[in-house]
Design an enzyme around this catalytic site. Structure first.
Site, PDB file in Angstrom:
ATOM      1  N   GLU A 105      36.877 -31.750  34.346  1.00 52.08           N
ATOM      2  CA  GLU A 105      35.955 -30.957  33.531  1.00 52.08           C
ATOM      3  C   GLU A 105      36.426 -29.507  33.499  1.00 52.08           C
ATOM      4  O   GLU A 105      35.688 -28.622  33.111  1.00 52.08           O
ATOM      5  CB  GLU A 105      34.518 -31.082  34.021  1.00 52.08           C
ATOM      6  CG  GLU A 105      34.260 -30.739  35.452  1.00 52.08           C
ATOM      7  CD  GLU A 105      32.788 -30.894  35.800  1.00 52.08           C
ATOM      8  OE1 GLU A 105      32.429 -31.999  36.216  1.00 52.08           O
ATOM      9  OE2 GLU A 105      32.019 -29.932  35.641  1.00 52.08           O
ATOM     10  N   CYS A 158      31.993 -35.423  37.244  1.00 54.50           N
ATOM     11  CA  CYS A 158      32.888 -35.703  38.382  1.00 54.50           C
ATOM     12  C   CYS A 158      33.491 -37.108  38.334  1.00 54.50           C
ATOM     13  O   CYS A 158      34.224 -37.496  39.239  1.00 54.50           O
ATOM     14  CB  CYS A 158      32.150 -35.513  39.696  1.00 54.50           C
ATOM     15  SG  CYS A 158      31.558 -33.844  39.931  1.00 54.50           S
ATOM     16  N   HIS A 215      31.811 -40.650  46.038  1.00 56.23           N
ATOM     17  CA  HIS A 215      31.921 -39.281  45.511  1.00 56.23           C
ATOM     18  C   HIS A 215      31.292 -38.318  46.514  1.00 56.23           C
ATOM     19  O   HIS A 215      30.301 -38.644  47.162  1.00 56.23           O
ATOM     20  CB  HIS A 215      31.233 -39.182  44.149  1.00 56.23           C
ATOM     21  CG  HIS A 215      31.173 -37.773  43.649  1.00 56.23           C
ATOM     22  ND1 HIS A 215      32.296 -36.999  43.530  1.00 56.23           N
ATOM     23  CD2 HIS A 215      30.112 -36.987  43.281  1.00 56.23           C
ATOM     24  CE1 HIS A 215      31.945 -35.795  43.092  1.00 56.23           C
ATOM     25  NE2 HIS A 215      30.631 -35.775  42.945  1.00 56.23           N
TER      26      HIS A 215
END
Lengths: 348, 132
Positions: free
Chosen positions: A80, A112, A234
């Site tokens: 991003e 993400c 994550h």
């Protein structure tokens, strides 16, 4: 069976400690250290961005894959923080590693999750027999507004994976994706920093999607938490993956190797992919690994990897992820950090 | 000629360190030449230079051109690569007082400069000290 044939990571050498950021904004560093399990984060140099870090991670992956880069049929970069709004990162990386011109390039963006998004597509192309090798990279120079809670974690790093069917080091036995429309974190066009919905980023966002993907992939594969040697989630901070692991029935030791966030920060699209590289650095033949990414907006991609005998041949062919984390690092103060992250408004 | 066209023309050298190896005497030229300075032959094979070397000499820039002001002071060096080829480039990720002649370096892909806020970003090679 299709899987990973080479992998590599990269992180810049600059670090800033949570205490240094807290000192500037008058907050309690201990609450971030204890509450979110954050110690320090990586910061890119003035001459580093998603493209430069992706090239270095891809070169490490090529050293391990030991293949001719001309055989790579796809270069996908998830981020991003692509350096250009319009002009692909993938073509620069493809050119730098020598994969151009007979190659398909695409830049992915999904908060993400963009890195695993590229991995998912690269794997699919290999399974479909469309090409011999496909390269997928997750990389970010993450943005966080000054004084925002995100500023304590947003970091820089990259992880690259080459998928193929020959000399596979980690077979991908199962994949599963879980997505809903959930506005927990976003950045509008022309905005410099992202915004987030505070606590709403937790239960209905991160936890719902990670658990949704993890439970489903374990169900379709017939696996239980104890079947995995390592699990990588994550890592927006050190606390969320630890909590979701516990809720899903994993032991802390299963998360330990891939949990880089406390000393690396959140590398956004590079987060769970970099955790996977740290696991591959030490993985043993026969072990199984569960990886579940999360991207706001929102969704999770889950992968189950089975390590092959080939892994031991390639682990030492490029720098290990912990080499980038622990060696050669240099601590900077907030003033230097503000300069490196271009947070200072300059004169014309 | 615009900067983007000149930058584009040098991509094989800036991104992949592509040099010319003379098919007559084997001399390696970087950047590539049309005619070998050693033997006068005009045929060359494309070879990629190694990514390891050592600092042969360096100088410190304290009053840089405007695009590099935020990096000052920084070092420019001549790097002797493992195959003996000399490469001139910036030495990054270090303060100039850490540098010494003979220091081992690795070549990394870095951003060289930006053509202002709206222009292209120029990438290329820099040397980085190896501190293992």
């Amino acid at each position: 069976m299709a899987g990973i044939v080479g992998y590599g990571a990269y992180a810049p050498r600059y670090r800033i400690k949570v205490e240094e950021i807290a000192k500037v904004w008058g907050t309690d560093a201990e609450s971030y250290k204890r509450g979110l399990r954050l110690e320090e984060k990586s910061v890119p140099g003035l001459d580093q961005d998603v493209i430069t870090m992706s090239v270095e991670a891809a070169r490490n992956a090529l050293k391990r894959a030991r293949i001719d880069p001309k055989k790579i049929g796809a270069v996908y970069i998830g981020s991003e923080s692509h350096p250009y709004a319009v002009k692909p990162s993938g073509t620069v990386v493809g050119e730098a590693i020598g994969a151009t011109p007979d190659v398909h390039c695409a830049d992915f963006e999904f908060a993400c999750k963009a890195g695993t998004e590229g991995m998912f597509v690269a794997l699919g192309l290999i399974e479909a027999g469309k090409m011999e090798y496909a390269l997928a990279i997750g990389a970010d120079t993450s943005q966080g507004a000054p004084s925002d809670a995100l500023e304590y974690s947003t970091a820089a790093g990259a992880a690259a994976f080459i998928f193929g069917t020959k000399d596979v080091i980690a077979e991908v036995t199962h994949t599963f994706s879980y997505m809903t429309d959930t506005p927990d974190f976003w950045r509008r066009e022309y905005m410099h920093y992202p915004r987030h919905a505070g606590r709403f980023t937790g239960a209905p966002a991160y936890f719902k999607h990670i658990k949704g993907a993890a439970k489903a992939i374990m169900e379709i594969s017939g696996k239980k938490p104890e079947d995995f040697a390592h699990v990588v989630f994550h890592q927006p901070n050190g606390k969320f993956p630890t909590t979701v692991g516990k809720q899903l029935g994993f032991k802390p030791q299963q998360l330990e190797t891939g949990l880089l966030c406390p000393r690396l920060g959140n590398t956004y699209s590079g987060s769970s992919p970099m955790g996977l590289t740290a696991v591959l650095d030490v993985a043993k033949p026969g072990e199984e690994i569960l990886m579940v990414s999360y991207g706001s907006g929102a969704g999770s991609d889950a992968f189950i990897y089975r390590i092959t005998e080939k892994i031991t041949e390639v682990q030492g062919l490029a720098p290990k992820t912990t080499d980038y984390l622990d060696r050669n690092k240099v601590y900077i103060d907030y003033g230097t950090y503000a300069k490196l992250r271009k947070k200072i408004r300059m004169g014309e | 000629m615009s900067t983007s066209a000149r930058y584009w023309r040098e991509i094989p050298q800036r991104y992949r360190l592509e040099a010319g190896k003379c098919s007559g005497c084997g001399a390696i030229w970087f950047p590539p030449r049309l005619v070998c300075k050693e033997c006068g032959k005009r045929e060359f094979e494309v070879v990629n230079l190694p990514d390891r070397g050592k600092v042969q000499t360096f100088t410190v820039i304290r009053v840089p051109p405007s695009e590099f002001c935020d990096q000052a002071p920084y070092a420019l060096g001549v790097i002797e690569l493992e195959n003996g080829v000399l490469l001139q480039c910036q030495i990054a990720d270090c303060s100039p007082d850490e540098l010494s002649v003979g220091m081992p370096v690795r070549i990394e892909f870095r951003k060289i400069k930006e053509e202002g806020e709206a222009g292209i970003i120029c990438y290329g090679y820099k040397a980085v000290p190896v501190r293992e």
